[in-house]
Write an enzyme that holds these catalytic residues in place. Structure first.
Site, short mmCIF file in Angstrom:
data_model
loop_
_atom_site.label_atom_id
_atom_site.label_comp_id
_atom_site.label_asym_id
_atom_site.label_seq_id
_atom_site.Cartn_x
_atom_site.Cartn_y
_atom_site.Cartn_z
N SER A 25 51.78 44.34 29.05
CA SER A 25 51.74 44.32 27.59
C SER A 25 51.01 43.07 27.09
CB SER A 25 53.16 44.36 27.03
OG SER A 25 53.98 43.39 27.64
N LYS A 229 49.96 35.34 27.79
CA LYS A 229 49.34 36.23 26.79
C LYS A 229 49.69 35.72 25.40
CE LYS A 229 47.66 39.30 29.70
NZ LYS A 229 46.30 39.81 29.73
N ASP A 257 45.33 34.05 27.03
CA ASP A 257 44.56 35.29 26.99
C ASP A 257 44.94 36.07 25.74
OD1 ASP A 257 43.24 37.68 27.44
OD2 ASP A 257 44.17 38.08 29.39
N GLU A 283 40.98 33.24 26.84
CA GLU A 283 40.29 34.40 27.41
C GLU A 283 40.18 35.51 26.37
OE1 GLU A 283 41.40 37.45 31.06
OE2 GLU A 283 41.88 35.33 31.23
N GLU A 312 36.16 40.78 31.58
CA GLU A 312 36.84 41.94 32.19
C GLU A 312 36.43 43.25 31.53
OE1 GLU A 312 41.23 42.78 30.74
OE2 GLU A 312 40.99 40.64 30.98
N ASP A 335 34.74 41.90 37.01
CA ASP A 335 35.76 42.91 37.29
C ASP A 335 35.17 43.89 38.29
OD1 ASP A 335 38.42 44.37 35.89
OD2 ASP A 335 36.97 45.73 36.78
N HIS A 362 38.65 38.65 37.04
CA HIS A 362 39.78 39.39 36.48
C HIS A 362 40.38 40.25 37.59
CE1 HIS A 362 41.21 43.26 34.51
NE2 HIS A 362 42.02 42.35 34.02
N ALA A 363 41.71 40.31 37.63
CA ALA A 363 42.36 41.17 38.63
C ALA A 363 43.70 41.64 38.08
CB ALA A 363 42.55 40.43 39.95
N GLY A 364 44.45 42.38 38.90
CA GLY A 364 45.71 42.99 38.45
C GLY A 364 45.57 44.50 38.52
N GLU A 393 42.40 35.59 39.55
CA GLU A 393 43.66 36.09 38.97
C GLU A 393 44.48 36.86 40.01
OE1 GLU A 393 45.19 38.15 34.85
OE2 GLU A 393 43.15 38.63 35.53
#
Length: 450
Positions: A25, A229, A257, A283, A312, A335, A362-364, A393
């Site tokens: 979120s 965030k 971010d 970010e 990203e 990304d 960027h990752a996740g 990340e």
């Protein structure tokens, strides 16, 4: 030795109900909708098969957020004729030509070009090609790239639209110079890994208690770089940033971010009020397409010592080229599934090197950590040769669904040892989470009806 003709391409819509736990979120979207409040981390999952006797398959993914994955699946199927019955050796033998063929389809190009759904589909398909190539060579993708002759590597890249900033010859020179000390840097990576930062502690949907608990655990586990965030509510941001800064102390690194939440003047004003928490970067402060807006924010935040990071949701190498030309970012975020796979990402790594801008991927999501670790490890060994202001990340979600999940030790990515691009998911997980007829979704959708 590359072998086999591509005999089959299949693609599946795989979704994980992450929205149930508030994972992912953030503050995206302005006043309405409020934010990415309900992301179901998902992927279009491509499998390539060949007629070669080795029986190896190539697996490719692109990351999505639930609804819309079916649109990417459609685009993958529209690209399939470009691959079917093609010899893998011919594809990688003229990879630039094949990349251009895929991104210049006379009809599909109209719904791009090289951006949006059709480019996400291109990434998924090409990620599968790279996975298969690396598997046939018996090497992890990062090692395939590190060992590849610079001329060969450059021949995989499409320099169209970026030669005003990076020519093929300049790219070759960067890679040639990167050969010096390469062996030592590879040994360094194998021994210590690539530094990571965590985003797992501070999603907007998490309560203060959850944030504290996760932050405390991360500190115990040796994390020194944290991302929070921000962007939905200023007072809430101040409270949460104070909470996390107090927990981690003044010496550790904090990033913020906003996930594209603000207009340009708002971004500058908001960050002036968060500057006391000493963030390294903000970010995605505004629209990912607003190059000059990012440049304005970047310039305004210099006196506050805050950098701008973005990438990203950057469409392609051309947007990255302009962000670099406009001095619009201090940290560049590639990304692995947004750009046109390894091919396009490598051209961006090379441009970043020329401009001396650190790359912090960027990752996740679904598999983004698994994929991008290969690119950033290659970047250190063969391109940037530096870890200054660089980190990758890491988000601790969904790795258990992958056959070759990332390995984190002492807050660093350890280089993968298995052949391929780490893209392959466990078949059992794919079956369970296939949408809408996998077991997980049959139960959830039935519950919604009732």
């Amino acid at each position: 030795m590359v072998r086999g003709r591509i005999s089959r391409l299949s693609v599946r819509d795989v979704r994980f109900p992450t929205s149930l736990g508030g994972h992912g979120s953030d503050a995206m979207g302005g006043a309405f909708p409020l934010q990415h409040t309900d992301p179901d981390y998902s992927a279009a999952y491509v499998v390539l098969e060949t007629d070669a006797e080795d029986g190896l398959k190539g697996y490719g993914i692109t990351f999505t957020l639930g609804k819309g994955t079916e649109v990417v699946v459609c685009a993958v199927n529209a690209l399939a004729p470009h691959l079917l019955n093609k010899d893998l050796g011919d594809i990688v033998g003229d990879f630039r030509g094949f990349y251009r063929q895929l991104t210049s389809d006379g009809q599909l190009r109209w719904i791009g070009p090289e951006k949006g759904v059709v480019h996400l589909a291109t990434a998924a398909v090409l990620n599968a090609v790279w996975d298969l190539w690396a598997k046939q060579e018996g090497k992890p993708l990062w090692k395939l790239l590190v060992d590849m002759d610079p001329r060969k590597l450059v021949s995989c890249l499409d320099f169209r639209y970026i030669t005003d900033v990076l020519t093929e010859e300049e790219a070759y020179e960067i890679l040639r110079k990167g050969q010096v000390g390469k062996k030592e840097r590879e040994e360094q990576m194998l021994a210590h890994g690539y530094p990571a930062y965590t985003t797992s502690c501070a999603w907007l949907g998490y309560s203060d208690a959850t944030l504290k608990q996760l932050c405390s655990k991360a500190l115990e586990d040796g994390w020194t770089r944290f991302k929070v965030k921000v962007g939905a509510d200023l007072q809430d941001d101040i409270r949460r940033c104070r909470l996390i800064r107090n927990m981690i102390g003044p010496e550790k690194t904090l990033m913020m971010d906003a996930n594209q939440r603000w207009d340009v003047p708002e971004a500058v004003e908001w960050m002036a009020k968060l500057a006391e928490f000493k963030p390294l970067w903000i970010e995605e402060p505004t629209s990912p397409d607003d190059i000059l807006g990012h440049a304005t924010i970047s310039k305004a935040l210099v006196p506050l010592g805050i950098g701008v990071a973005t990438g990203e949701q950057c469409h392609n190498r051309v947007i990255f080229k302009q962000l670099l030309q406009a001095k619009a970012l201090q940290f560049l975020q590639i990304d692995s599934c947004r750009l046109g796979s390894v091919n396009e990402n490598l051209s961006v790594l090379l441009m970043a090197k020329k401009f001396d801008i650190p790359v912090c991927p960027h990752a996740g999501g679904v598999g983004l950590c698994e994929l991008v670790q290969h690119l950033i490890i290659f970047d250190f060994i063969s391109v940037s040769a530096s870890l200054k202001d660089r980190m990758c990340e890491y988000v601790d979600h969904l790795h258990e669904h992958f056959k070759y999940p990332v390995i984190i030790k002492k807050a660093s990515y350890m280089p993968p040892k298995d052949a391929g691009y780490s893209t392959e998911m466990k078949e059992e997980s794919v079956k369970k989470h296939q949408y809408p007829d996998g077991e997980v979704w049959e139960k959830l959708l039935a519950a919604q009806v009732n």
